[in-house]
Design an enzyme around this catalytic site. Structure first.
Site, PDB file in Angstrom:
ATOM      1  N   LEU A 138       0.832  -1.202   0.000  1.00  0.00           N
ATOM      2  CA  LEU A 138       0.000   0.000   0.000  1.00  0.00           C
ATOM      3  C   LEU A 138       0.868   1.254   0.000  1.00  0.00           C
ATOM      4  O   LEU A 138       1.866   1.335   0.723  1.00  0.00           O
ATOM      5  CB  LEU A 138      -0.895   0.025   1.239  1.00  0.00           C
ATOM      6  CG  LEU A 138      -1.966  -1.056   1.325  1.00  0.00           C
ATOM      7  CD1 LEU A 138      -2.649  -0.998   2.679  1.00  0.00           C
ATOM      8  CD2 LEU A 138      -2.980  -0.900   0.213  1.00  0.00           C
ATOM      9  N   CYS A 164     -17.475  -4.145   1.975  1.00  0.00           N
ATOM     10  CA  CYS A 164     -16.718  -4.050   3.215  1.00  0.00           C
ATOM     11  C   CYS A 164     -17.580  -4.456   4.404  1.00  0.00           C
ATOM     12  O   CYS A 164     -18.812  -4.412   4.348  1.00  0.00           O
ATOM     13  CB  CYS A 164     -16.227  -2.612   3.437  1.00  0.00           C
ATOM     14  SG  CYS A 164     -14.752  -2.203   2.465  1.00  0.00           S
ATOM     15  N   ASP A 215      -8.047  -2.706   9.520  1.00  0.00           N
ATOM     16  CA  ASP A 215      -6.659  -2.371   9.851  1.00  0.00           C
ATOM     17  C   ASP A 215      -6.031  -1.422   8.839  1.00  0.00           C
ATOM     18  O   ASP A 215      -4.964  -0.863   9.079  1.00  0.00           O
ATOM     19  CB  ASP A 215      -5.799  -3.635  10.008  1.00  0.00           C
ATOM     20  CG  ASP A 215      -5.823  -4.521   8.783  1.00  0.00           C
ATOM     21  OD1 ASP A 215      -6.650  -4.292   7.892  1.00  0.00           O
ATOM     22  OD2 ASP A 215      -4.997  -5.455   8.721  1.00  0.00           O
ATOM     23  N   CYS A 263     -13.794 -10.989  -9.193  1.00  0.00           N
ATOM     24  CA  CYS A 263     -13.018  -9.874  -8.628  1.00  0.00           C
ATOM     25  C   CYS A 263     -13.751  -9.207  -7.467  1.00  0.00           C
ATOM     26  O   CYS A 263     -13.121  -8.808  -6.477  1.00  0.00           O
ATOM     27  CB  CYS A 263     -12.728  -8.861  -9.722  1.00  0.00           C
ATOM     28  SG  CYS A 263     -11.809  -7.413  -9.196  1.00  0.00           S
ATOM     29  N   CYS A 284     -10.370  -4.596  -3.009  1.00  0.00           N
ATOM     30  CA  CYS A 284     -10.328  -3.942  -1.699  1.00  0.00           C
ATOM     31  C   CYS A 284     -10.562  -2.436  -1.801  1.00  0.00           C
ATOM     32  O   CYS A 284      -9.991  -1.761  -2.660  1.00  0.00           O
ATOM     33  CB  CYS A 284      -8.972  -4.220  -1.053  1.00  0.00           C
ATOM     34  SG  CYS A 284      -8.701  -3.374   0.523  1.00  0.00           S
TER      35      CYS A 284
END
Length: 251
Positions: A73, A139, A155, A204, A208
């Protein structure tokens, strides 16, 4: 564990800049000695992505047969791809394809290596719910609790704006139902129009939320092109493996 020492120690160093590679291997031996099951988490940085074969073979050689490859990230306040460690969509797509080829070859040789992403894709094809949140399509409040009791939904979002409260002062179930928690979940329903019409959406699931970047008036997964390359390269073989799993479950 990011592979052999010369790759691992580029980013994973101790407080004095020393190597941590041998310490990780020592810890893994201790866990095995006491029969503690564990997975290996490998962060795919720009450098790791350059050496998929070397990283994969090192992990397998050392008996690490349950592996998670996590894309590196960038900082929240920076444009992605600009740091020396940053993973680009091109690098990541190529890495995933090569890792899959190695994994598939081993599977055909009856050497099953568990790669979390691939395991989840097989589950989806078989009609099961994925256990990985980035494959869920939405999510959820995964619940991160810091040392002071502060609770966050994920997190990747341990930020003041997503602080849900404190577990020492509030009821756990009520924290998960707070307006801020519901806002965190609902934000991800706003998918890019390109995702909705994509032929790979069922696998897919848009990926995220943390990988999304602003693109004009909408947002898009930074690794969208990586995943398209990967699914194009692997889809038929994923279906083949899923069919084999279904067959052997019937026996």
């Amino acid at each position: 564990m990011d592979g052999p020492a010369e790759i691992h120690d580029i980013n994973r160093v101790g407080q004095l800049g020393e190597s941590t590679h041998s310490a990780v291997l020592k810890a893994s031996k201790l866990l095995r000695k006491h029969k503690v099951e564990f997975n290996i988490l490998t962060v795919v940085t720009r450098n790791v992505a350059r050496h998929p074969g070397k990283v994969y073979r090192f992990l397998k050689k050392n008996g690490f047969m349950h592996v998670q490859f996590i894309p590196c990230l960038d900082r929240l306040d920076e444009r992605p791809g600009e740091d020396v460690f940053s993973l680009t969509p091109e690098n990541y797509g190529r890495f995933l394809c090569q890792i899959f080829d190695l994994w598939y070859h081993d599977l055909k040789q009856n050497i099953p290596v568990s790669v979390r992403m691939f395991d989840n894709l097989i589950q989806i094809i078989l009609g099961y719910s994925p256990e990985s949140c980035d494959r869920a399509g939405v999510c959820s409040v995964n619940t991160v609790i810091e040392a002071d009791g502060s609770m966050y939904p994920c997190d990747f979002y341990v930020l003041d704006q997503w602080n849900l409260g404190n577990i020492t002062q509030d009821d756990f179930s009520s924290l998960k139902k707070k307006d801020r928690a519901l806002q965190f979940v609902n934000e991800f329903y706003l998918k890019n129009a390109e995702c909705v019409s994509c032929s790979y959406l069922k696998l897919c699931r848009s990926g995220c939320k943390r990988h999304y970047v602003q693109n004009g008036t909408t947002s898009q997964n930074y690794f969208c092109s990586s995943y398209k390359e990967f699914y194009s390269h692997t889809y038929e073989r994923l279906r083949e493996i899923a069919q084999l799993v279904r067959y052997y479950k019937k026996i």
